[in-house]
Design a protein around this motif. Structure first.
Motif, mmCIF file in Angstrom:
data_model
loop_
_atom_site.group_PDB
_atom_site.id
_atom_site.type_symbol
_atom_site.label_atom_id
_atom_site.label_comp_id
_atom_site.label_asym_id
_atom_site.label_seq_id
_atom_site.Cartn_x
_atom_site.Cartn_y
_atom_site.Cartn_z
ATOM 1 N N PRO A 1 0.787 -1.367 0.040
ATOM 2 C CA PRO A 1 -0.034 0.115 -0.022
ATOM 3 C C PRO A 1 0.831 1.205 -0.069
ATOM 4 O O PRO A 1 1.892 1.325 0.828
ATOM 5 C CB PRO A 1 -0.977 -0.291 1.300
ATOM 6 C CG PRO A 1 -0.881 -1.686 1.562
ATOM 7 C CD PRO A 1 0.389 -2.136 0.995
ATOM 8 N N PRO A 2 0.638 2.052 -0.948
ATOM 9 C CA PRO A 2 1.429 3.534 -0.843
ATOM 10 C C PRO A 2 1.193 4.562 0.133
ATOM 11 O O PRO A 2 0.208 4.424 0.660
ATOM 12 C CB PRO A 2 1.000 3.911 -2.266
ATOM 13 C CG PRO A 2 -0.465 3.505 -2.307
ATOM 14 C CD PRO A 2 -0.602 2.280 -1.773
ATOM 15 N N VAL A 3 1.978 5.454 0.187
ATOM 16 C CA VAL A 3 2.056 6.699 0.886
ATOM 17 C C VAL A 3 1.368 7.818 0.091
ATOM 18 O O VAL A 3 2.011 7.867 -1.286
ATOM 19 C CB VAL A 3 3.297 7.215 1.702
ATOM 20 C CG1 VAL A 3 2.987 8.506 2.120
ATOM 21 C CG2 VAL A 3 3.803 6.048 2.648
ATOM 22 N N LEU A 4 0.357 8.505 0.478
ATOM 23 C CA LEU A 4 -0.135 9.653 -0.365
ATOM 24 C C LEU A 4 0.303 11.044 0.157
ATOM 25 O O LEU A 4 0.375 11.128 1.406
ATOM 26 C CB LEU A 4 -1.664 9.682 -0.132
ATOM 27 C CG LEU A 4 -2.527 8.247 -0.465
ATOM 28 C CD1 LEU A 4 -3.716 8.698 -0.604
ATOM 29 C CD2 LEU A 4 -2.024 7.810 -1.901
ATOM 30 N N ILE A 5 0.714 12.022 -0.822
ATOM 31 C CA ILE A 5 1.373 13.181 -0.319
ATOM 32 C C ILE A 5 0.478 14.316 -1.230
ATOM 33 O O ILE A 5 0.463 14.259 -2.284
ATOM 34 C CB ILE A 5 2.784 13.082 -0.685
ATOM 35 C CG1 ILE A 5 3.587 12.069 0.237
ATOM 36 C CG2 ILE A 5 3.538 14.788 -0.246
ATOM 37 C CD1 ILE A 5 5.059 11.906 -0.268
ATOM 38 N N GLY A 6 -0.199 15.119 -0.525
ATOM 39 C CA GLY A 6 -0.917 15.878 -0.920
ATOM 40 C C GLY A 6 -0.509 17.343 -0.742
ATOM 41 O O GLY A 6 -0.291 17.747 0.197
ATOM 42 N N HIS A 7 -0.661 18.650 -1.558
ATOM 43 C CA HIS A 7 -0.182 19.835 -1.435
ATOM 44 C C HIS A 7 -1.769 20.500 -1.156
ATOM 45 O O HIS A 7 -2.476 20.392 -2.417
ATOM 46 C CB HIS A 7 0.533 20.464 -2.503
ATOM 47 C CG HIS A 7 0.669 21.884 -2.239
ATOM 48 N ND1 HIS A 7 0.396 22.853 -3.238
ATOM 49 C CD2 HIS A 7 0.984 22.724 -1.200
ATOM 50 C CE1 HIS A 7 0.576 24.071 -2.762
ATOM 51 N NE2 HIS A 7 0.924 23.905 -1.659
ATOM 52 N N VAL B 1 -9.343 9.346 9.130
ATOM 53 C CA VAL B 1 -8.086 8.818 8.866
ATOM 54 C C VAL B 1 -7.389 7.959 9.961
ATOM 55 O O VAL B 1 -7.210 8.225 11.033
ATOM 56 C CB VAL B 1 -7.026 10.028 8.435
ATOM 57 C CG1 VAL B 1 -5.858 9.303 8.116
ATOM 58 C CG2 VAL B 1 -7.642 10.759 7.259
ATOM 59 N N ARG B 2 -7.464 6.493 9.517
ATOM 60 C CA ARG B 2 -6.879 5.674 10.474
ATOM 61 C C ARG B 2 -5.518 5.239 10.158
ATOM 62 O O ARG B 2 -5.109 4.349 10.758
ATOM 63 C CB ARG B 2 -7.818 4.530 10.403
ATOM 64 C CG ARG B 2 -9.164 4.717 10.984
ATOM 65 C CD ARG B 2 -8.665 5.003 12.621
ATOM 66 N NE ARG B 2 -10.081 5.517 13.179
ATOM 67 C CZ ARG B 2 -10.464 6.837 13.589
ATOM 68 N NH1 ARG B 2 -9.409 7.915 13.290
ATOM 69 N NH2 ARG B 2 -11.603 7.175 14.311
ATOM 70 N N CYS B 3 -4.902 5.520 8.898
ATOM 71 C CA CYS B 3 -3.485 5.158 8.645
ATOM 72 C C CYS B 3 -2.631 6.200 9.298
ATOM 73 O O CYS B 3 -2.994 7.288 9.879
ATOM 74 C CB CYS B 3 -3.349 5.062 7.217
ATOM 75 S SG CYS B 3 -3.672 6.420 6.178
ATOM 76 N N ARG B 4 -1.384 5.942 9.101
ATOM 77 C CA ARG B 4 -0.379 7.002 9.651
ATOM 78 C C ARG B 4 -0.548 8.321 8.823
ATOM 79 O O ARG B 4 -1.120 8.495 7.750
ATOM 80 C CB ARG B 4 1.122 6.541 9.175
ATOM 81 C CG ARG B 4 1.848 5.269 9.668
ATOM 82 C CD ARG B 4 2.956 5.496 9.043
ATOM 83 N NE ARG B 4 3.780 3.836 9.015
ATOM 84 C CZ ARG B 4 4.530 3.618 9.914
ATOM 85 N NH1 ARG B 4 5.157 4.525 10.804
ATOM 86 N NH2 ARG B 4 5.170 2.442 10.329
ATOM 87 N N ARG C 1 -5.905 0.094 1.678
ATOM 88 C CA ARG C 1 -5.048 0.249 0.379
ATOM 89 C C ARG C 1 -4.034 1.240 0.658
ATOM 90 O O ARG C 1 -3.145 1.498 -0.175
ATOM 91 C CB ARG C 1 -5.658 0.561 -0.787
ATOM 92 C CG ARG C 1 -6.545 -0.784 -1.202
ATOM 93 C CD ARG C 1 -7.611 -0.429 -2.490
ATOM 94 N NE ARG C 1 -8.504 0.388 -2.084
ATOM 95 C CZ ARG C 1 -9.319 1.016 -3.087
ATOM 96 N NH1 ARG C 1 -9.179 0.542 -4.261
ATOM 97 N NH2 ARG C 1 -10.332 1.714 -2.831
ATOM 98 N N ILE C 2 -4.181 2.217 1.499
ATOM 99 C CA ILE C 2 -3.317 3.311 1.858
ATOM 100 C C ILE C 2 -2.551 3.159 3.066
ATOM 101 O O ILE C 2 -2.929 2.773 4.119
ATOM 102 C CB ILE C 2 -3.868 4.666 1.889
ATOM 103 C CG1 ILE C 2 -4.865 4.891 0.632
ATOM 104 C CG2 ILE C 2 -3.007 5.760 1.988
ATOM 105 C CD1 ILE C 2 -4.132 4.770 -0.737
ATOM 106 N N ALA C 3 -1.103 3.382 2.975
ATOM 107 C CA ALA C 3 -0.280 2.998 4.133
ATOM 108 C C ALA C 3 -0.254 4.170 5.219
ATOM 109 O O ALA C 3 0.174 4.197 6.168
ATOM 110 C CB ALA C 3 0.929 2.596 3.660
#
Length: 297
Positions: free
Chosen positions: A107-113, A223-226, A129-131
């Protein structure tokens, strides 16, 4: 904004061209750019309002040294299709579809601006599906500065057509404006912000995208992931707002400040941003996740 001299690090970074592709999500073609080896941990980069994936061109190659990095143009932006209406939920569905199509090994890391941070949080809520999700100068209880400017009719009105490319480039501005933005970064981003049309050149974004897409602060609690917060010292997220976001994330999200940065961190302080992101990713690659809301003695 032409013939701008750039330092070697920047020229080397943007010379690493991504692999480009398109996928269909909810009836719209979404443009995707990818860097790095396919068997590396995944990262998805999400731009802000009225921006595009090219805003990451000088950032992504650094992250791609140890990660598979993809950046998308949200619908209504860049080289992706336009929709009849826009919602955060549509954009988050696009992010998840791009992540799935990228076939990441984990599962990937999402980075948003900015506005992209809200999109990332919406995509990450309750989704295994999101780490992890990291947001960069994303306001808490207010619309993004781009949304506010559009609402107040200070920017992002009907698209103008300019007879020559240089005429369009010199009119490129950020919202909010940043006096310290690096000219070579601005030039590169501006060139990716226009397309050739009948009669000349015009901007790529759809002005109507700001009409219905609005964030909800409750996203932070879902949000429950890191999670991690990047705060620009001169940006939209004040120390008080960052503290509120920390509390809403269940006191589990670090707040990382980028000194001297304005709201558009990749335009004025790109290398400190890269350093912060690499540090965060290195930690997340090798540490145990802390569950949001968990109590510790």
């Amino acid at each position: 904004m032409t013939n701008v001299d750039a330092p070697q690090w920047f020229s080397d970074a943007v010379a690493i061209k991504p692999v480009e592709s398109d996928i269909e999500v909810l009836g719209a073609s979404i443009h995707v750019r990818s860097w790095g080896e396919e068997d590396l941990p995944g990262v998805v980069l999400v731009h802000g309002g009225a921006a595009h994936s090219g805003w990451w061109d000088h950032v992504a190659p650094f992250l791609a040294r140890g990660h598979r990095v993809v950046a998308l143009d949200l619908s209504g932006h860049g080289d992706s299709a336009w929709r009849e209406d826009y919602k955060v939920e549509y954009w988050s569905a696009e992010v998840l579809a791009v992540a799935e199509a990228s076939n990441f090994i984990h599962p990937p890391v999402l980075i948003g601006h900015s506005m992209g941070g809200w999109v990332c949080m919406d995509a990450a809520k309750g989704d295994a599906r999101i780490a992890g999700v990291a947001v960069i100068d994303t306001p808490l209880r207010s619309p993004s500065p781009e949304q506010t400017a559009a609402r107040d009719k200070r920017a992002f009105g009907p698209l103008k057509v300019y007879a020559a490319l240089d005429e369009a480039l010199v009119r490129f501005r950020t919202v909010p404006d940043q006096a310290d933005s690096l000219p070579y970064v601005m030039d590169h981003v501006a060139r990716g912000s226009v397309r050739e049309v009948d009669g000349g050149w015009s901007w790529k974004f759809d002005p109507s995208m700001f009409g219905s897409a609005r964030p909800s602060p409750e996203l932070l609690r879902s949000v429950r992931c890191r999670a991690a917060l990047f705060r620009a010292e001169r940006g939209m997220v004040t120390q008080d707002v960052a503290s509120d976001m920390y509390e809403m994330f269940g006191r589990s999200a670090p707040v990382i400040e980028i000194p001297l940065a304005g709201h558009h961190v990749m335009l004025d302080q790109p290398l400190p941003l890269v350093s912060g992101l690499l540090t965060l990713l290195a930690d997340w690659d090798h540490s145990r996740a802390q569950v949001a809301g968990a109590q510790h003695m």
